[in-house]
Design a protein around this motif. Structure first.
Motif, PDB file in Angstrom:
ATOM      1  N   GLY A  19      22.427  17.161  10.826  1.00 43.36           N
ATOM      2  CA  GLY A  19      22.715  17.774   9.728  1.00 43.36           C
ATOM      3  C   GLY A  19      21.830  17.880   8.382  1.00 43.36           C
ATOM      4  N   ASP A  20      20.361  17.958   8.839  1.00 47.74           N
ATOM      5  CA  ASP A  20      19.306  18.082   8.012  1.00 47.74           C
ATOM      6  C   ASP A  20      19.060  19.686   7.547  1.00 47.74           C
ATOM      7  OD1 ASP A  20      18.132  18.904  10.281  1.00 47.74           O
ATOM      8  OD2 ASP A  20      16.416  17.554  10.040  1.00 47.74           O
ATOM      9  N   GLY A  21      19.714  20.420   8.183  1.00 48.45           N
ATOM     10  CA  GLY A  21      19.541  21.999   7.911  1.00 48.45           C
ATOM     11  C   GLY A  21      18.491  22.623   8.780  1.00 48.45           C
ATOM     12  N   THR A  22      17.889  21.868   9.827  1.00 54.85           N
ATOM     13  CA  THR A  22      16.909  22.446  10.724  1.00 54.85           C
ATOM     14  C   THR A  22      17.278  21.911  12.177  1.00 54.85           C
ATOM     15  OG1 THR A  22      15.555  20.593  10.559  1.00 54.85           O
ATOM     16  CG2 THR A  22      15.160  22.011   8.848  1.00 54.85           C
ATOM     17  N   ILE A  23      16.235  22.760  13.084  1.00 56.72           N
ATOM     18  CA  ILE A  23      16.766  22.236  14.393  1.00 56.72           C
ATOM     19  C   ILE A  23      15.343  21.679  15.058  1.00 56.72           C
ATOM     20  CG2 ILE A  23      17.282  23.158  16.688  1.00 56.72           C
ATOM     21  CD1 ILE A  23      18.750  25.464  15.238  1.00 56.72           C
ATOM     22  N   SER A  24      15.590  20.422  15.388  1.00 53.75           N
ATOM     23  CA  SER A  24      14.560  19.870  16.058  1.00 53.75           C
ATOM     24  C   SER A  24      14.285  20.680  17.702  1.00 53.75           C
ATOM     25  CB  SER A  24      14.334  18.225  16.198  1.00 53.75           C
ATOM     26  OG  SER A  24      15.467  17.912  17.142  1.00 53.75           O
ATOM     27  N   LYS A  25      13.052  20.396  18.078  1.00 57.17           N
ATOM     28  CA  LYS A  25      12.972  20.876  19.705  1.00 57.17           C
ATOM     29  C   LYS A  25      13.946  20.210  20.350  1.00 57.17           C
ATOM     30  CE  LYS A  25       9.708  21.946  23.096  1.00 57.17           C
ATOM     31  NZ  LYS A  25       8.243  22.063  23.659  1.00 57.17           N
ATOM     32  N   ASP A  26      14.228  18.850  20.283  1.00 60.20           N
ATOM     33  CA  ASP A  26      15.153  18.071  20.917  1.00 60.20           C
ATOM     34  C   ASP A  26      16.501  18.534  20.808  1.00 60.20           C
ATOM     35  OD1 ASP A  26      12.993  16.401  22.056  1.00 60.20           O
ATOM     36  OD2 ASP A  26      13.356  15.037  20.512  1.00 60.20           O
ATOM     37  N   GLU A  27      16.690  18.829  19.767  1.00 62.90           N
ATOM     38  CA  GLU A  27      17.994  19.249  19.477  1.00 62.90           C
ATOM     39  C   GLU A  27      18.237  20.748  19.954  1.00 62.90           C
ATOM     40  OE1 GLU A  27      19.389  17.759  15.204  1.00 62.90           O
ATOM     41  OE2 GLU A  27      17.907  19.133  15.172  1.00 62.90           O
ATOM     42  N   PHE A  28      17.281  21.502  19.802  1.00 60.23           N
ATOM     43  CA  PHE A  28      17.422  23.036  20.494  1.00 60.23           C
ATOM     44  C   PHE A  28      17.565  22.772  22.093  1.00 60.23           C
ATOM     45  CE2 PHE A  28      15.472  26.799  22.069  1.00 60.23           C
ATOM     46  CZ  PHE A  28      16.280  27.763  21.459  1.00 60.23           C
ATOM     47  N   MET A  29      16.539  21.925  22.773  1.00 58.77           N
ATOM     48  CA  MET A  29      16.527  21.873  24.181  1.00 58.77           C
ATOM     49  C   MET A  29      17.989  21.117  24.615  1.00 58.77           C
ATOM     50  SD  MET A  29      13.712  23.056  24.805  1.00 58.77           S
ATOM     51  CE  MET A  29      13.429  22.685  26.583  1.00 58.77           C
ATOM     52  N   ASP A  30      18.287  20.354  24.084  1.00 59.06           N
ATOM     53  CA  ASP A  30      19.610  19.629  24.483  1.00 59.06           C
ATOM     54  C   ASP A  30      20.700  20.644  24.384  1.00 59.06           C
ATOM     55  OD1 ASP A  30      18.509  17.369  24.645  1.00 59.06           O
ATOM     56  OD2 ASP A  30      19.294  16.220  22.763  1.00 59.06           O
ATOM     57  N   ALA A  31      20.738  21.598  23.152  1.00 55.69           N
ATOM     58  CA  ALA A  31      21.938  22.623  22.926  1.00 55.69           C
ATOM     59  C   ALA A  31      21.983  23.751  24.296  1.00 55.69           C
ATOM     60  CB  ALA A  31      21.702  23.193  21.778  1.00 55.69           C
ATOM     61  N   MET A  32      20.650  23.979  24.754  1.00 53.41           N
ATOM     62  CA  MET A  32      20.591  24.828  25.591  1.00 53.41           C
ATOM     63  C   MET A  32      21.106  24.607  26.989  1.00 53.41           C
ATOM     64  SD  MET A  32      18.977  27.539  24.574  1.00 53.41           S
ATOM     65  CE  MET A  32      18.848  27.766  23.101  1.00 53.41           C
ATOM     66  N   ALA A  33      21.555  23.170  27.265  1.00 50.22           N
ATOM     67  CA  ALA A  33      22.054  22.883  28.268  1.00 50.22           C
ATOM     68  C   ALA A  33      23.528  23.010  28.095  1.00 50.22           C
ATOM     69  CB  ALA A  33      21.815  21.239  28.632  1.00 50.22           C
ATOM     70  N   ILE A  46      18.898  36.667  25.742  1.00 52.54           N
ATOM     71  CA  ILE A  46      17.917  35.556  25.760  1.00 52.54           C
ATOM     72  C   ILE A  46      18.100  34.675  26.898  1.00 52.54           C
ATOM     73  CG2 ILE A  46      16.812  33.897  24.298  1.00 52.54           C
ATOM     74  CD1 ILE A  46      17.437  35.407  21.829  1.00 52.54           C
ATOM     75  N   ASP A  47      17.145  34.237  27.680  1.00 52.20           N
ATOM     76  CA  ASP A  47      17.232  33.720  28.928  1.00 52.20           C
ATOM     77  C   ASP A  47      17.202  32.252  28.503  1.00 52.20           C
ATOM     78  OD1 ASP A  47      17.239  32.122  31.512  1.00 52.20           O
ATOM     79  OD2 ASP A  47      15.456  33.513  32.300  1.00 52.20           O
ATOM     80  N   PRO A  48      18.494  31.523  28.655  1.00 52.30           N
ATOM     81  CA  PRO A  48      18.282  29.986  27.979  1.00 52.30           C
ATOM     82  C   PRO A  48      17.198  29.078  29.194  1.00 52.30           C
ATOM     83  CG  PRO A  48      20.402  30.560  28.520  1.00 52.30           C
ATOM     84  CD  PRO A  48      19.612  31.699  29.076  1.00 52.30           C
ATOM     85  N   ASP A  49      16.942  29.807  30.249  1.00 51.25           N
ATOM     86  CA  ASP A  49      15.630  29.135  30.986  1.00 51.25           C
ATOM     87  C   ASP A  49      14.359  29.139  30.435  1.00 51.25           C
ATOM     88  OD1 ASP A  49      17.436  28.442  32.928  1.00 51.25           O
ATOM     89  OD2 ASP A  49      17.110  30.492  34.197  1.00 51.25           O
ATOM     90  N   ASN A  50      14.287  29.957  29.221  1.00 51.81           N
ATOM     91  CA  ASN A  50      13.106  30.072  28.516  1.00 51.81           C
ATOM     92  C   ASN A  50      13.110  29.264  27.349  1.00 51.81           C
ATOM     93  OD1 ASN A  50      11.842  31.476  30.488  1.00 51.81           O
ATOM     94  ND2 ASN A  50      12.571  33.403  29.568  1.00 51.81           N
ATOM     95  N   ALA A  51      13.893  28.192  27.269  1.00 47.42           N
ATOM     96  CA  ALA A  51      14.347  27.447  25.941  1.00 47.42           C
ATOM     97  C   ALA A  51      12.874  26.990  25.191  1.00 47.42           C
ATOM     98  CB  ALA A  51      15.150  26.293  26.200  1.00 47.42           C
ATOM     99  N   ALA A  52      12.057  26.294  25.947  1.00 48.95           N
ATOM    100  CA  ALA A  52      10.936  25.655  25.066  1.00 48.95           C
ATOM    101  C   ALA A  52      10.089  26.802  24.637  1.00 48.95           C
ATOM    102  CB  ALA A  52       9.946  25.024  26.317  1.00 48.95           C
ATOM    103  N   GLU A  53       9.806  28.203  25.351  1.00 50.06           N
ATOM    104  CA  GLU A  53       9.282  29.209  24.706  1.00 50.06           C
ATOM    105  C   GLU A  53       9.992  29.752  23.664  1.00 50.06           C
ATOM    106  OE1 GLU A  53       9.782  28.607  28.013  1.00 50.06           O
ATOM    107  OE2 GLU A  53       8.056  28.606  29.038  1.00 50.06           O
ATOM    108  N   VAL A  54      11.288  30.016  23.739  1.00 48.92           N
ATOM    109  CA  VAL A  54      11.789  30.478  22.595  1.00 48.92           C
ATOM    110  C   VAL A  54      11.933  29.622  21.221  1.00 48.92           C
ATOM    111  CG1 VAL A  54      14.285  30.744  21.779  1.00 48.92           C
ATOM    112  CG2 VAL A  54      13.788  31.504  24.185  1.00 48.92           C
TER     113      VAL A  54
END
Length: 119
Positions: A19-33, A46-54
């Motif tokens: 809830g801090d108004g930003t997305i961390s890399k961990d939050e983003f990677m978890d959400a892509m699953a 947008i290919d979810p398999d490219n999550a780290a690059e995105v």
């Protein structure tokens, strides 16, 4: 376009677990699953398999988090298929960068590129 922005704001809220108004890399990677997030990314082509690059593309200021404006702007920029002209322009820009680097003494070996500087 406005509907897409509203969906992106809602998605950011969903991804922002702390809830801090930003997305961390961990939050983003978890959400892509998550299947619903993958479906949304598929809808944006947008290919979810490219999550780290995105994530790297979205994190414009390089601070390791993606803010609302970075997220919306970045998702709008990277959605869809690359067109041949886009790829060719990138190749042209990269060639120009390589040529300029080849002319900078001490940065690269003289044999690294076949460009003749100052020609």
């Amino acid at each position: 376009k406005e509907a897409t922005r509203k969906h992106l704001v809602a998605l950011l809220s969903q991804l922002d677990r702390d809830g801090d108004g930003t997305i961390s890399k961990d939050e983003f990677m978890d959400a892509m699953a998550q299947e619903d997030v993958q479906d949304f990314m598929d809808a944006l082509t947008i290919d979810p398999d490219n999550a780290a690059e995105v994530f790297l593309l979205l994190d414009q200021d390089g601070d390791g988090t993606v803010h609302l404006q970075e997220f919306i702007g970045g998702m709008e920029r990277i959605r869809g298929e690359a067109k041949s002209i886009d790829i060719q322009m990138i190749r042209l820009y990269m060639r120009r960068i390589v040529d300029e680097l080849a002319c900078m003494p001490g940065l690269v070996s003289k044999n690294a590129f076949s460009n003749s500087c100052g020609a």
